[in-house]
Design a protein around this motif. Structure first.
Motif, PDB file in Angstrom:
ATOM      1  N   LEU A  54      84.441  47.859  23.338  1.00 25.09           N
ATOM      2  CA  LEU A  54      83.836  49.134  22.920  1.00 25.09           C
ATOM      3  C   LEU A  54      84.271  49.539  21.510  1.00 25.09           C
ATOM      4  CD1 LEU A  54      83.880  51.134  26.266  1.00 25.09           C
ATOM      5  CD2 LEU A  54      82.049  49.758  25.266  1.00 25.09           C
ATOM      6  N   VAL A  55      85.515  49.239  21.154  1.00 23.96           N
ATOM      7  CA  VAL A  55      85.963  49.552  19.779  1.00 23.96           C
ATOM      8  C   VAL A  55      85.260  48.609  18.801  1.00 23.96           C
ATOM      9  CG1 VAL A  55      87.932  49.537  18.187  1.00 23.96           C
ATOM     10  CG2 VAL A  55      88.199  50.527  20.475  1.00 23.96           C
ATOM     11  N   HIS A  56      85.195  47.327  19.151  1.00 28.32           N
ATOM     12  CA  HIS A  56      84.571  46.354  18.251  1.00 28.32           C
ATOM     13  C   HIS A  56      83.105  46.690  17.998  1.00 28.32           C
ATOM     14  CE1 HIS A  56      83.379  42.619  16.356  1.00 28.32           C
ATOM     15  NE2 HIS A  56      82.332  42.654  17.160  1.00 28.32           N
ATOM     16  N   THR A  57      82.371  47.052  19.056  1.00 26.15           N
ATOM     17  CA  THR A  57      80.928  47.285  18.900  1.00 26.15           C
ATOM     18  C   THR A  57      80.627  48.660  18.313  1.00 26.15           C
ATOM     19  OG1 THR A  57      80.897  48.034  21.209  1.00 26.15           O
ATOM     20  CG2 THR A  57      80.195  45.771  20.799  1.00 26.15           C
ATOM     21  N   GLY A  58      81.643  49.519  18.216  1.00 31.27           N
ATOM     22  CA  GLY A  58      81.420  50.849  17.642  1.00 31.27           C
ATOM     23  C   GLY A  58      80.947  51.858  18.670  1.00 31.27           C
ATOM     24  N   VAL A  59      81.107  51.558  19.970  1.00 33.91           N
ATOM     25  CA  VAL A  59      80.712  52.538  20.991  1.00 33.91           C
ATOM     26  C   VAL A  59      81.760  53.637  21.080  1.00 33.91           C
ATOM     27  CG1 VAL A  59      80.299  52.882  23.470  1.00 33.91           C
ATOM     28  CG2 VAL A  59      79.380  50.857  22.324  1.00 33.91           C
ATOM     29  N   VAL A  60      83.034  53.277  20.963  1.00 34.04           N
ATOM     30  CA  VAL A  60      84.081  54.306  20.935  1.00 34.04           C
ATOM     31  C   VAL A  60      84.977  54.076  19.729  1.00 34.04           C
ATOM     32  CG1 VAL A  60      84.111  54.572  23.459  1.00 34.04           C
ATOM     33  CG2 VAL A  60      85.763  53.065  22.368  1.00 34.04           C
ATOM     34  N   GLN A  61      85.733  55.124  19.421  1.00 35.64           N
ATOM     35  CA  GLN A  61      86.627  55.065  18.274  1.00 35.64           C
ATOM     36  C   GLN A  61      88.054  54.966  18.784  1.00 35.64           C
ATOM     37  OE1 GLN A  61      87.215  58.810  16.514  1.00 35.64           O
ATOM     38  NE2 GLN A  61      87.611  58.016  14.467  1.00 35.64           N
ATOM     39  N   ASP A  91      80.242  39.708  19.431  1.00 39.78           N
ATOM     40  CA  ASP A  91      80.235  39.717  17.961  1.00 39.78           C
ATOM     41  C   ASP A  91      79.502  40.913  17.375  1.00 39.78           C
ATOM     42  OD1 ASP A  91      81.630  37.686  16.794  1.00 39.78           O
ATOM     43  OD2 ASP A  91      80.057  36.180  17.110  1.00 39.78           O
ATOM     44  N   ARG A  92      78.303  41.142  17.934  1.00 38.33           N
ATOM     45  CA  ARG A  92      77.421  42.137  17.310  1.00 38.33           C
ATOM     46  C   ARG A  92      77.891  43.558  17.612  1.00 38.33           C
ATOM     47  NH1 ARG A  92      74.674  37.952  19.191  1.00 38.33           N
ATOM     48  NH2 ARG A  92      73.319  36.820  17.770  1.00 38.33           N
ATOM     49  N   CYS A  93      77.409  44.494  16.806  1.00 38.77           N
ATOM     50  CA  CYS A  93      77.757  45.907  17.009  1.00 38.77           C
ATOM     51  C   CYS A  93      76.523  46.664  17.481  1.00 38.77           C
ATOM     52  CB  CYS A  93      78.246  46.519  15.699  1.00 38.77           C
ATOM     53  SG  CYS A  93      79.781  45.760  15.163  1.00 38.77           S
ATOM     54  N   VAL A  94      76.727  47.851  18.027  1.00 35.18           N
ATOM     55  CA  VAL A  94      75.566  48.663  18.414  1.00 35.18           C
ATOM     56  C   VAL A  94      75.021  49.362  17.175  1.00 35.18           C
ATOM     57  CG1 VAL A  94      76.534  49.041  20.724  1.00 35.18           C
ATOM     58  CG2 VAL A  94      76.825  50.798  18.966  1.00 35.18           C
ATOM     59  N   ASP A  95      73.761  49.740  17.270  1.00 36.46           N
ATOM     60  CA  ASP A  95      73.122  50.485  16.194  1.00 36.46           C
ATOM     61  C   ASP A  95      73.114  51.933  16.685  1.00 36.46           C
ATOM     62  OD1 ASP A  95      71.625  51.300  14.133  1.00 36.46           O
ATOM     63  OD2 ASP A  95      69.811  50.156  14.664  1.00 36.46           O
ATOM     64  N   LEU A 129      78.654  62.501  25.181  1.00 38.26           N
ATOM     65  CA  LEU A 129      77.519  61.887  25.893  1.00 38.26           C
ATOM     66  C   LEU A 129      77.075  60.652  25.130  1.00 38.26           C
ATOM     67  CD1 LEU A 129      75.163  61.938  28.010  1.00 38.26           C
ATOM     68  CD2 LEU A 129      73.879  63.292  26.344  1.00 38.26           C
ATOM     69  N   LEU A 130      76.867  59.560  25.850  1.00 41.53           N
ATOM     70  CA  LEU A 130      76.312  58.343  25.259  1.00 41.53           C
ATOM     71  C   LEU A 130      75.002  58.017  25.961  1.00 41.53           C
ATOM     72  CD1 LEU A 130      76.623  55.703  23.519  1.00 41.53           C
ATOM     73  CD2 LEU A 130      77.690  54.686  25.537  1.00 41.53           C
ATOM     74  N   LEU A 131      73.925  57.962  25.185  1.00 36.72           N
ATOM     75  CA  LEU A 131      72.644  57.502  25.720  1.00 36.72           C
ATOM     76  C   LEU A 131      72.392  56.140  25.102  1.00 36.72           C
ATOM     77  CD1 LEU A 131      70.577  60.818  25.392  1.00 36.72           C
ATOM     78  CD2 LEU A 131      71.623  59.860  27.466  1.00 36.72           C
ATOM     79  N   ALA A 132      72.401  55.119  25.924  1.00 37.72           N
ATOM     80  CA  ALA A 132      72.298  53.758  25.381  1.00 37.72           C
ATOM     81  C   ALA A 132      71.113  53.036  25.987  1.00 37.72           C
ATOM     82  CB  ALA A 132      73.573  52.982  25.686  1.00 37.72           C
ATOM     83  N   GLY A 133      70.424  52.277  25.134  1.00 33.51           N
ATOM     84  CA  GLY A 133      69.289  51.477  25.604  1.00 33.51           C
ATOM     85  C   GLY A 133      69.161  50.256  24.730  1.00 33.51           C
ATOM     86  N   PRO A 134      68.239  49.374  25.095  1.00 36.76           N
ATOM     87  CA  PRO A 134      68.098  48.149  24.308  1.00 36.76           C
ATOM     88  C   PRO A 134      67.533  48.424  22.920  1.00 36.76           C
ATOM     89  CG  PRO A 134      66.493  48.215  26.128  1.00 36.76           C
ATOM     90  CD  PRO A 134      67.309  49.462  26.227  1.00 36.76           C
ATOM     91  N   CYS A 190      71.548  51.892  20.285  1.00 36.17           N
ATOM     92  CA  CYS A 190      70.685  50.765  20.633  1.00 36.17           C
ATOM     93  C   CYS A 190      71.577  49.534  20.721  1.00 36.17           C
ATOM     94  CB  CYS A 190      69.615  50.552  19.572  1.00 36.17           C
ATOM     95  SG  CYS A 190      68.334  51.802  19.658  1.00 36.17           S
ATOM     96  N   LEU A 191      71.528  48.870  21.863  1.00 41.27           N
ATOM     97  CA  LEU A 191      72.423  47.742  22.102  1.00 41.27           C
ATOM     98  C   LEU A 191      71.745  46.451  21.646  1.00 41.27           C
ATOM     99  CD1 LEU A 191      73.647  48.683  25.710  1.00 41.27           C
ATOM    100  CD2 LEU A 191      74.428  49.549  23.497  1.00 41.27           C
ATOM    101  N   PRO A 192      72.513  45.580  20.972  1.00 39.53           N
ATOM    102  CA  PRO A 192      71.893  44.339  20.475  1.00 39.53           C
ATOM    103  C   PRO A 192      71.371  43.475  21.626  1.00 39.53           C
ATOM    104  CG  PRO A 192      74.296  44.242  20.282  1.00 39.53           C
ATOM    105  CD  PRO A 192      73.953  45.637  20.699  1.00 39.53           C
ATOM    106  N   MET A 193      70.164  42.920  21.449  1.00 41.65           N
ATOM    107  CA  MET A 193      69.514  42.148  22.521  1.00 41.65           C
ATOM    108  C   MET A 193      69.396  40.667  22.166  1.00 41.65           C
ATOM    109  SD  MET A 193      68.703  44.233  24.990  1.00 41.65           S
ATOM    110  CE  MET A 193      67.409  43.454  25.938  1.00 41.65           C
ATOM    111  N   ALA A 194      69.897  40.277  20.978  1.00 39.93           N
ATOM    112  CA  ALA A 194      69.684  38.891  20.523  1.00 39.93           C
ATOM    113  C   ALA A 194      70.327  37.897  21.476  1.00 39.93           C
ATOM    114  CB  ALA A 194      70.246  38.719  19.110  1.00 39.93           C
ATOM    115  N   ASP A 195      71.421  38.283  22.089  1.00 41.28           N
ATOM    116  CA  ASP A 195      72.142  37.390  23.001  1.00 41.28           C
ATOM    117  C   ASP A 195      72.301  38.172  24.307  1.00 41.28           C
ATOM    118  OD1 ASP A 195      74.167  36.251  24.504  1.00 41.28           O
ATOM    119  OD2 ASP A 195      75.369  35.691  22.762  1.00 41.28           O
TER     120      ASP A 195
END
Ligand code: UDP
Length: 487
Positions: free
Chosen positions: A235-242, A264-268, A314-319, A356-361
């Motif tokens: 979660l820290v790596h992807t930038g979801v939490v600090q 590897d990838r981060c969230v947008d 609040l976190l609203l997350a989707g693809p 937005c969560l990365p969908m490439a992998d």
């Protein structure tokens, strides 16, 4: 994926049933293996083809990947094909999907033009099925996108089942319109399989329908165990939490094929300032960007009723919206959420995060979802309508307290007050906010609901139970004592 031409076959690794033993116990695994042997023995080992319209994003793809893997692990020749289609086709099928859920959707027609487009899109896939499906095979067609292939399956001498993952608790005129579009294709189908008995198309006799709820896979990257250190690192790596990166833990997870890898990838993310602090209470909803998931309602209720009284984020997350081929509405729903977010007061906006969560992998995406579900203090699924709601079972399996609407399959999953909290009226923002506060303010209640949730999924919604229900259905249809097929 292997291209058959326009059709694509999804490669499914076989999962050995022994892997389930630590979760199910040896006895339950042995029984499951026997049931599968019985099916093979009685039916003469047909190929069981599944045909859907996407290999990633959404519950159908998620469930098939696991279910077919376990089926292959016990020797069933389970295969998966994905049909292609242009955006106009998916606009029509999404309209049917929305109608069956009782919504107007984009408000467009379902008339002769739409029917012609639907049939013309499926015609090449129907032709291509000839190359792979043999007489005696079983073909399970999933959802409105593939219902038009029933006749083609019958022409090949195979059995056609239609697996419908959607439905409505109280039919209305929109659902009647959606069903009317599909009726001509489904009149001759050998069996319709729905998630709940109430979801059966209205014109079918009860003995033409089986109800089978879905399941989750405890070993998939979406659900396998992650240590608190792995969760934090992901979660820290992807930038979801600090939080300060911990040099001793890496954002690692296990892939579907069992190999270790790292995220590897981060969230947008759209946020006013830094991500939620790692130690702040977090309310999270993870869903496709679909109006029926009511991400906007979650945001409104959180902003008005939860944020002023708690330190929660609040976190609203989707693809990532380009990642889901058969979902044309996603962009519009995401943009509406972004607009609503921009109108929040500054101090509340800083505590609402859209990601937005990365969908490439797809395995990496699953690991991120897994980490969010494990980290969240409360998971919500404030859907206005729902087929099953895999996100609910996924969070329950992780021992999370879930606050969700009493709609569709969610009602079959959560026992209110024991394995989560159910809201009678999905549009009641006040009740939703109050339920969130109840759980946020009472860690003992949160723990108790989480334990009940995990237990409920272990008993009812894992792959062995799910496959046994399929075996029962297939034997009733095709086994030695079955009535002759009508087609
Ligand atoms: N999902 C995902 N990544 C996302 C959002 C959702 O993998 O960014 C998954 C989610 O974990 C669940 C599935 O998509 O497995 C959604 O299934 P559900 O039955 O909840 O709803 P559906 O999308 O089929 O309406």
């Amino acid at each position: 994926m292997t291209a058959v031409s326009g059709l694509h076959e999804v490669t499914i690794p076989a999962f050995p049933p022994e892997r389930l033993a630590p979760v199910l116990g040896a006895e339950r695994v042995a029984y499951f293996t026997e049931v599968a042997d019985d099916l093979q023995h009685q039916l003469g080992r047909p190929a069981i083809w599944n045909v859907s319209s996407t290999a990633q994003g959404g519950g159908v793809a998620e469930m098939l990947r696991a279910l077919l893997g376990w089926a292959r692990g016990v020797g069933v020749s389970a295969r998966w094909l994905v049909i292609p289609g242009p955006p106009e086709f998916f606009a029509v099928t999404k309209r049917v999907h929305n109608n069956i859920y009782g919504f107007a959707g984009d408000g467009g027609e379902l008339g002769t033009t739409e029917r012609a487009l639907y049939e013309a899109t499926l015609a090449p896939s129907a032709q291509e099925l000839r190359a792979v499906v043999r007489a005696g095979d079983v073909v399970v067609l999933h959802d409105p996108q593939t219902a038009g292939l029933v006749d083609a399956v019958h022409e090949l001498g195979a059995t056609a089942l239609w697996r419908c993952h959607i439905g409505i608790d109280h039919p209305n005129h929109f659902s009647a319109t959606g069903w009317a579009f599909l009726e001509p294709y489904l009149r001759q189908v050998d069996r319709v399989v729905v998630t709940l008995p109430a979801f059966a198309p209205p014109w079918l006799a009860p003995d033409q329908v089986s109800a089978i709820p879905p399941s989750i896979d405890p070993f998939s990257p979406k659900n396998h165990y992650l240590s608190p250190e792995q969760v934090r690192a992901i979660l820290v790596h992807t930038g979801v939490v600090q939080g300060a990166p911990d040099a001793t833990s890496l954002p690692t997870f296990t892939r579907t094929d069992g190999s270790p890898d790292r995220v590897d990838r981060c969230v947008d993310a759209l946020q006013a300032g830094p991500p939620a602090p790692v130690d702040a209470p977090l309310v999270a909803q993870i869903s496709r960007w679909d109006h029926a998931k009511d991400m906007g309602g979650v945001m409104r209720s959180f902003a008005e009723l939860v944020a002023p009284h708690t330190p929660a984020h609040l976190l609203l997350a989707g693809p990532a919206v380009a990642g889901v081929a058969d979902d044309p509405e996603a962009r519009a729903v995401l943009l509406a959420c972004m607009q609503q977010w921009s109108e929040l007061p500054d101090w509340i906006r800083a505590r609402v995060h859209l990601a937005c969560l990365p969908m490439a992998d797809i395995d990496e995406n699953a690991a991120i979802v897994n980490a969010i579900q494990r980290h969240a203090t409360v998971i919500t699924q404030k859907s206005l309508a729902e087929g099953f709601g895999l996100t609910v079972a996924e969070a329950m399996w992780k021992g999370r307290p879930v606050v969700a609407s009493a709609v569709g399959g969610i009602q079959a999953q959560i026992v209110d007050g024991t394995s989560g909290i159910l809201l009678d009226d999905p549009r009641d923002l006040g009740a939703f906010g109050a339920a969130l506060r109840r759980v946020l303010d009472d860690p003992a209640l949160a723990d108790q609901l989480g334990r009940g949730a995990e237990q409920r999924v272990r008993e009812k919604f894992l792959g062995d139970t799910h496959l046994e229900l399929w075996v029962t259905t297939l034997l009733a249809l095709l086994g030695p004592g079955a009535e002759p097929a009508t087609s």
